[in-house]
Design an enzyme around this catalytic site. Structure first.
Site, short mmCIF file in Angstrom:
data_model
loop_
_atom_site.label_atom_id
_atom_site.label_comp_id
_atom_site.label_asym_id
_atom_site.label_seq_id
_atom_site.Cartn_x
_atom_site.Cartn_y
_atom_site.Cartn_z
N GLY A 111 -2.75 -9.33 -1.31
CA GLY A 111 -1.30 -9.41 -1.42
C GLY A 111 -0.73 -8.23 -2.19
O GLY A 111 -1.37 -7.19 -2.32
N HIS A 164 1.73 -3.01 0.09
CA HIS A 164 2.44 -1.74 0.00
C HIS A 164 2.18 -0.96 1.30
O HIS A 164 1.48 -1.46 2.20
CB HIS A 164 2.00 -0.95 -1.24
CG HIS A 164 0.51 -0.84 -1.36
ND1 HIS A 164 -0.25 -0.10 -0.49
CD2 HIS A 164 -0.36 -1.40 -2.25
CE1 HIS A 164 -1.52 -0.19 -0.85
NE2 HIS A 164 -1.63 -0.98 -1.90
N GLY A 192 0.20 1.29 2.04
CA GLY A 192 -1.22 1.44 2.39
C GLY A 192 -1.69 0.26 3.22
O GLY A 192 -2.29 0.43 4.29
N HIS A 193 -1.39 -0.97 2.75
CA HIS A 193 -1.77 -2.16 3.52
C HIS A 193 -1.09 -2.14 4.89
O HIS A 193 -1.69 -2.48 5.90
CB HIS A 193 -1.29 -3.44 2.82
CG HIS A 193 -1.94 -3.71 1.50
ND1 HIS A 193 -1.25 -3.68 0.31
CD2 HIS A 193 -3.21 -4.04 1.19
CE1 HIS A 193 -2.07 -3.98 -0.67
NE2 HIS A 193 -3.27 -4.20 -0.18
N LYS A 213 -9.31 4.15 0.15
CA LYS A 213 -9.09 4.33 -1.30
C LYS A 213 -10.23 3.67 -2.08
O LYS A 213 -10.74 4.21 -3.03
CB LYS A 213 -7.75 3.75 -1.74
CG LYS A 213 -7.52 4.00 -3.23
CD LYS A 213 -6.21 3.45 -3.70
CE LYS A 213 -6.23 1.95 -3.86
NZ LYS A 213 -7.03 1.48 -5.00
N ASP A 214 -10.61 2.47 -1.60
CA ASP A 214 -11.75 1.77 -2.22
C ASP A 214 -13.01 2.22 -1.47
O ASP A 214 -13.59 1.45 -0.70
CB ASP A 214 -11.53 0.26 -2.13
CG ASP A 214 -10.31 -0.17 -2.91
OD1 ASP A 214 -10.37 -0.20 -4.13
OD2 ASP A 214 -9.26 -0.42 -2.28
N SER A 255 -1.42 1.71 -4.42
CA SER A 255 -2.24 0.60 -4.93
C SER A 255 -1.30 -0.46 -5.48
O SER A 255 -0.23 -0.13 -6.01
CB SER A 255 -3.14 1.12 -6.06
OG SER A 255 -3.65 0.04 -6.80
N SER A 256 -1.74 -1.72 -5.36
CA SER A 256 -0.90 -2.80 -5.91
C SER A 256 -0.78 -2.63 -7.42
O SER A 256 0.19 -3.08 -8.03
CB SER A 256 -1.52 -4.15 -5.58
OG SER A 256 -1.77 -4.22 -4.20
N ARG A 257 -1.78 -1.99 -8.03
CA ARG A 257 -1.75 -1.79 -9.48
C ARG A 257 -0.67 -0.80 -9.92
O ARG A 257 -0.27 -0.79 -11.09
CB ARG A 257 -3.09 -1.27 -9.98
CG ARG A 257 -4.20 -2.29 -9.90
CD ARG A 257 -5.55 -1.64 -10.16
NE ARG A 257 -6.62 -2.54 -9.80
CZ ARG A 257 -7.19 -3.37 -10.65
NH1 ARG A 257 -6.81 -3.39 -11.90
NH2 ARG A 257 -8.15 -4.17 -10.25
O1 PAF Z 1 -9.53 -4.51 -1.34
C1 PAF Z 1 -9.09 -5.66 -1.57
O2 PAF Z 1 -7.90 -5.93 -1.59
C2 PAF Z 1 -10.10 -6.77 -1.89
O3 PAF Z 1 -11.18 -6.28 -2.59
C3 PAF Z 1 -10.55 -7.55 -0.64
C4 PAF Z 1 -11.32 -6.67 0.32
C5 PAF Z 1 -9.34 -8.14 0.07
C6 PAF Z 1 -11.47 -8.71 -1.05
O4 PAF Z 1 -10.82 -9.58 -1.92
#
Ligand code: PAF
Length: 281
Positions: A31, A34, A36-37, A151-152, A187-189
């Site tokens: 959730g 942003h 990126g999502h 990003k991750d 990033s959500s952060r």
């Molecule tokens: O990248 C994320 O937002 C989380 O690590 C994920 C992949 C949804 C798992 O909770």
């Protein structure tokens, strides 16, 4: 725009899709959506008949209770953003009880050393939590493709390994990092950064770009020294790691004389907010 809260309701909503042999794309998120999502969701919409976006703040991947408590939540705002992209998206927003009926336990995975360094070293248990919830999501959503952001970068490598281990019939699609105007990776952060910190955070991408450009002129040790000096001159910024790694196994490299693709990974804290980024070299 349909929002389902349980696996049973999810299965019922997907039954007609499966019956018609339509393809399903899954975008797992926590959730606080942003741009990126939304880029992952747009790609999923262009490649699948049906898109499921899961929204679940997974407690088992937080090794720090304060970090979990501070994680932004807002299903209504997230649903509105998704609705703007397409009304056909199915949101799966389960409770922790629904996802972990037997209690908040992580499975222990063998990620073949991919979790040994970087986020894995700094956040013990984090990737077992990610693996646990991603496996649960794959079991709940019969998707052919799942979308994750680069990003991750370490998480993406670990999820590819998870899929190999489980022999799970799903294609993992890695999607490029989306950046704010000053280069800060979305990033959500970022919502937790003060305005000043958000401006200062531009130094992260500037440093990555500088190293990408300068690798042909300098050795890795020299580049790291210059970069760390620049980063440490930024008030309130603490570097957790800044490493050139082999892109396929994330092992650190010390010499640029390698034919392996290289990735530069960074994690910092700025004003108490942990930020990660990376770049292909
Ligand atoms: O990248 C994320 O937002 C989380 O690590 C994920 C992949 C949804 C798992 O909770």
């Amino acid at each position: 725009m349909k929002v389902v809260r349980t696996k049973k309701a999810l299965a019922a909503a997907l039954a007609p899709v499966l019956k018609n042999n339509q393809s399903i794309g899954l975008v797992p998120t926590m959730g606080a959506l942003h741009a990126g999502h939304l880029s992952l969701v747009s790609k999923a919409l262009s490649e699948n008949d049906k898109v499921v976006v899961s929204i679940f703040i997974n407690p088992t991947q937080f090794n720090n209770a304060a970090d979990l408590a501070a994680y932004p939540a807002g299903l209504t705002a997230d649903a509105a953003l998704l609705k703007n992209l397409s009304d056909s998206i199915l949101i799966f927003a389960p409770t922790a009880q629904e996802m972990y009926p037997e209690g908040l336990e992580s499975k222990v995975f063998d990620f073949k050393g991919l979790d040994m360094y970087w986020e894995g070293a700094d956040r013990p248990g984090h990737f077992n939590g990610v693996g646990t919830v991603v496996e649960k999501l794959f079991r709940a959503v019969p998707a052919q493709k799942a979308y994750f952001g680069e990003k991750d970068f370490q998480q993406l490598a670990i999820i590819r390994q998870l899929v190999l281990d489980l022999d799970w019939p799903i294609e993992i699609i890695g999607c490029p990092i989306v950046r704010e105007a000053n280069g800060l990776a979305m990033s959500s952060r970022n919502e937790r950064l003060s305005e000043t910190a958000r401006e200062q955070a531009a130094v992260i991408y500037q440093t990555l770009l500088r190293c990408q450009k300068d690798l042909k002129y300098h050795e890795i040790a020299a580049l790291k020294n210059t970069a760390l000096e620049k980063l440490s001159s930024c008030p309130g910024l603490k570097v957790h790691y800044f490493e050139f790694v082999r892109a396929h196994d994330l092992k650190p490299i010390v010499s640029k004389a390698t034919s392996d693709p290289i990735r530069l990974l960074i994690a910092v804290s700025l004003g108490g907010v942990r930020l990660i980024d990376n770049i292909a070299i």
